[in-house]
Design a protein around this motif. Sequence first.
Motif, mmCIF file in Angstrom:
data_model
loop_
_atom_site.group_PDB
_atom_site.id
_atom_site.type_symbol
_atom_site.label_atom_id
_atom_site.label_comp_id
_atom_site.label_asym_id
_atom_site.label_seq_id
_atom_site.Cartn_x
_atom_site.Cartn_y
_atom_site.Cartn_z
ATOM 1 N N ARG A 6 0.834 -1.201 0.000
ATOM 2 C CA ARG A 6 0.000 0.000 0.000
ATOM 3 C C ARG A 6 0.866 1.248 0.000
ATOM 4 N NH1 ARG A 6 -4.613 2.089 0.284
ATOM 5 N NH2 ARG A 6 -5.036 3.993 1.438
ATOM 6 N N LEU A 10 0.894 4.269 -2.750
ATOM 7 C CA LEU A 10 0.638 5.655 -2.396
ATOM 8 C C LEU A 10 1.767 6.553 -2.869
ATOM 9 C CD1 LEU A 10 -0.746 5.237 1.212
ATOM 10 C CD2 LEU A 10 -2.007 5.903 -0.827
ATOM 11 N N ALA A 14 1.469 9.717 -5.390
ATOM 12 C CA ALA A 14 1.904 11.064 -5.044
ATOM 13 C C ALA A 14 2.830 11.617 -6.120
ATOM 14 C CB ALA A 14 2.620 11.051 -3.692
ATOM 15 N N THR A 78 -10.504 5.194 3.831
ATOM 16 C CA THR A 78 -9.471 6.085 4.360
ATOM 17 C C THR A 78 -9.314 7.305 3.470
ATOM 18 O OG1 THR A 78 -7.628 5.125 3.112
ATOM 19 C CG2 THR A 78 -8.208 4.070 5.215
ATOM 20 N N SER A 79 -8.630 8.311 4.016
ATOM 21 C CA SER A 79 -8.310 9.511 3.248
ATOM 22 C C SER A 79 -7.425 9.168 2.052
ATOM 23 C CB SER A 79 -7.606 10.524 4.164
ATOM 24 O OG SER A 79 -7.029 11.572 3.413
ATOM 25 N N ASN A 80 -6.436 8.322 2.254
ATOM 26 C CA ASN A 80 -5.536 7.963 1.149
ATOM 27 C C ASN A 80 -6.284 7.247 0.025
ATOM 28 O OD1 ASN A 80 -3.228 9.094 2.209
ATOM 29 N ND2 ASN A 80 -2.632 7.233 3.304
ATOM 30 N N GLU A 81 -7.214 6.372 0.380
ATOM 31 C CA GLU A 81 -8.008 5.684 -0.648
ATOM 32 C C GLU A 81 -8.840 6.705 -1.430
ATOM 33 O OE1 GLU A 81 -10.286 2.287 0.719
ATOM 34 O OE2 GLU A 81 -11.842 2.700 -0.762
ATOM 35 N N ARG A 83 -8.126 9.848 -1.872
ATOM 36 C CA ARG A 83 -7.219 10.643 -2.704
ATOM 37 C C ARG A 83 -6.833 9.872 -3.964
ATOM 38 N NH1 ARG A 83 -1.902 10.876 -3.511
ATOM 39 N NH2 ARG A 83 -0.972 12.878 -4.129
ATOM 40 N N ASP A 84 -6.570 8.567 -3.812
ATOM 41 C CA ASP A 84 -6.252 7.750 -4.986
ATOM 42 C C ASP A 84 -7.402 7.791 -5.993
ATOM 43 O OD1 ASP A 84 -3.862 7.090 -3.867
ATOM 44 O OD2 ASP A 84 -4.447 5.069 -3.236
ATOM 45 N N TRP A 106 -3.977 17.189 1.281
ATOM 46 C CA TRP A 106 -3.810 17.131 -0.172
ATOM 47 C C TRP A 106 -4.482 18.296 -0.875
ATOM 48 C CZ3 TRP A 106 -8.519 14.216 -1.720
ATOM 49 C CH2 TRP A 106 -8.991 13.338 -0.734
ATOM 50 N N PHE A 395 2.028 16.679 0.877
ATOM 51 C CA PHE A 395 1.518 15.313 1.004
ATOM 52 C C PHE A 395 2.593 14.294 0.638
ATOM 53 C CE2 PHE A 395 -0.404 11.423 -0.477
ATOM 54 C CZ PHE A 395 -1.382 11.172 0.472
ATOM 55 N N ASP A 399 4.197 11.677 3.166
ATOM 56 C CA ASP A 399 4.045 10.254 2.850
ATOM 57 C C ASP A 399 5.406 9.553 2.928
ATOM 58 O OD1 ASP A 399 2.620 7.928 1.877
ATOM 59 O OD2 ASP A 399 3.620 8.258 -0.037
#
Length: 430
Positions: A6, A10, A14, A78-81, A83-84, A106, A395, A399
């Motif tokens: 993961r 990420l 980015a 999640t926030s990262n998911e 954002r993706d 982000w 970000f 990361d």
Amino acid sequence: MHSRARITALSATAACLALALTACGSGGSDNAGVEGETGTEDVTLSVGTFNEFGYEELFEEYEQLNPNVTINHKKAATSNEARDNLTTRLAAGSGLSDIEGIEVDWLPELLEFPDQFADLSDPAVEGRWLDWKTEAATTKDGQLIGYGTDAGPQGVCYRADLFEKAGLPSDRESVAALLDGSWQDYFDAGKDFVAASDGVAWFDSAGATYQGMINQVQNAYEDNDGTVIATENPEVKDIYEQVLQASVTDGLSAHLTQWEDDWVASFQSDAFATKLCPGWMLGVIEGNAEGVEGWDIADVFPGGGGNWGGSYLTVPTQGENQAEAKKLAEWLTAPEQQIKAFESKGTFPSQVEALESEELQGQVDPFFNDAPTGQILANRATAVEVTPFKGPKYFAINDAMQQALTRVDVDETDDPASSWEKFTTAVGAL
């Protein structure tokens, strides 16, 4: 997804964001935009959020008030998911929700591409939010790309039952006094706790603890002109070393990665005793720790005040229902609705009128031992003295830092020195 896989994904996302958004061009649909007519045709509005915005009941209320609108809620874990999903669909030029929730970390990247988002400036919402909340979502030429939802003033959530077993004071006033002071005071209290406990860690992860610390630094990674200083900034290196000393050398960490499955499952066991706690974390803890008694929140934060996170609602210009989307986003972020979201999931308001309301100040949370969460978080909000600068590379740099911490605290593949070298290489490649 496994944690290391993961993290790699990420990092790649980015690095590709700027190129992808540049490639997709100005985009935008040919419809009437946010100035179009509303309330005349049946529409289905998709709303993309993540974690817990506290909007489920509000969506039902809005549909009752606006019979022509049906809401399709798309919630990422999640926030990262989220954002993706957002960056992928921005690059593709299609597929975004009519309203997309975005996270403050982000937001600076997205401000580089304002033509991808509708200008939500409107006299009806002027003065609605705290000044810094609005300024963060406003471009240099005055375009407002997002309506603020919540802010993230932080306290310390803790397991009162585990404190009591370890012989530490457990009522929230005494815990606030115990943890009042520097980060070293917080870590020293953790050493006492761990020494008196049977395998229970003091905090959940190095990464989460680092995030609370770095959010107190005005210019951690970039100067105000965008110059990257992350690897030369002594404050960043000092915090990195201090949190890994506490996590690994002093044994205070539960060695978990926030948002991973084992972190979620850990709330059902006695894995750790404290958790840095922005308002939006209250609903996360309550959901993950369902059936577990003993959680409370203390009106204190090491090193002074601190804000972690907070989100916005945007209206992408890809959408064909921008006027209806803006109307819904404006309604959701009105003070009275944000107070209801706080009651539901602990998402603390960023709206001036909501912060001043007696209704908010009087909120208590039964799950957290009837803690006066409205008053505590209002106090925590006034303790915030630093609004960190977050530039376009924030970000990606953060990361890379989270990866560096995870290599040492969770994966145990590196020591602090070798992992720092990898961090400097990663930052240099951005």
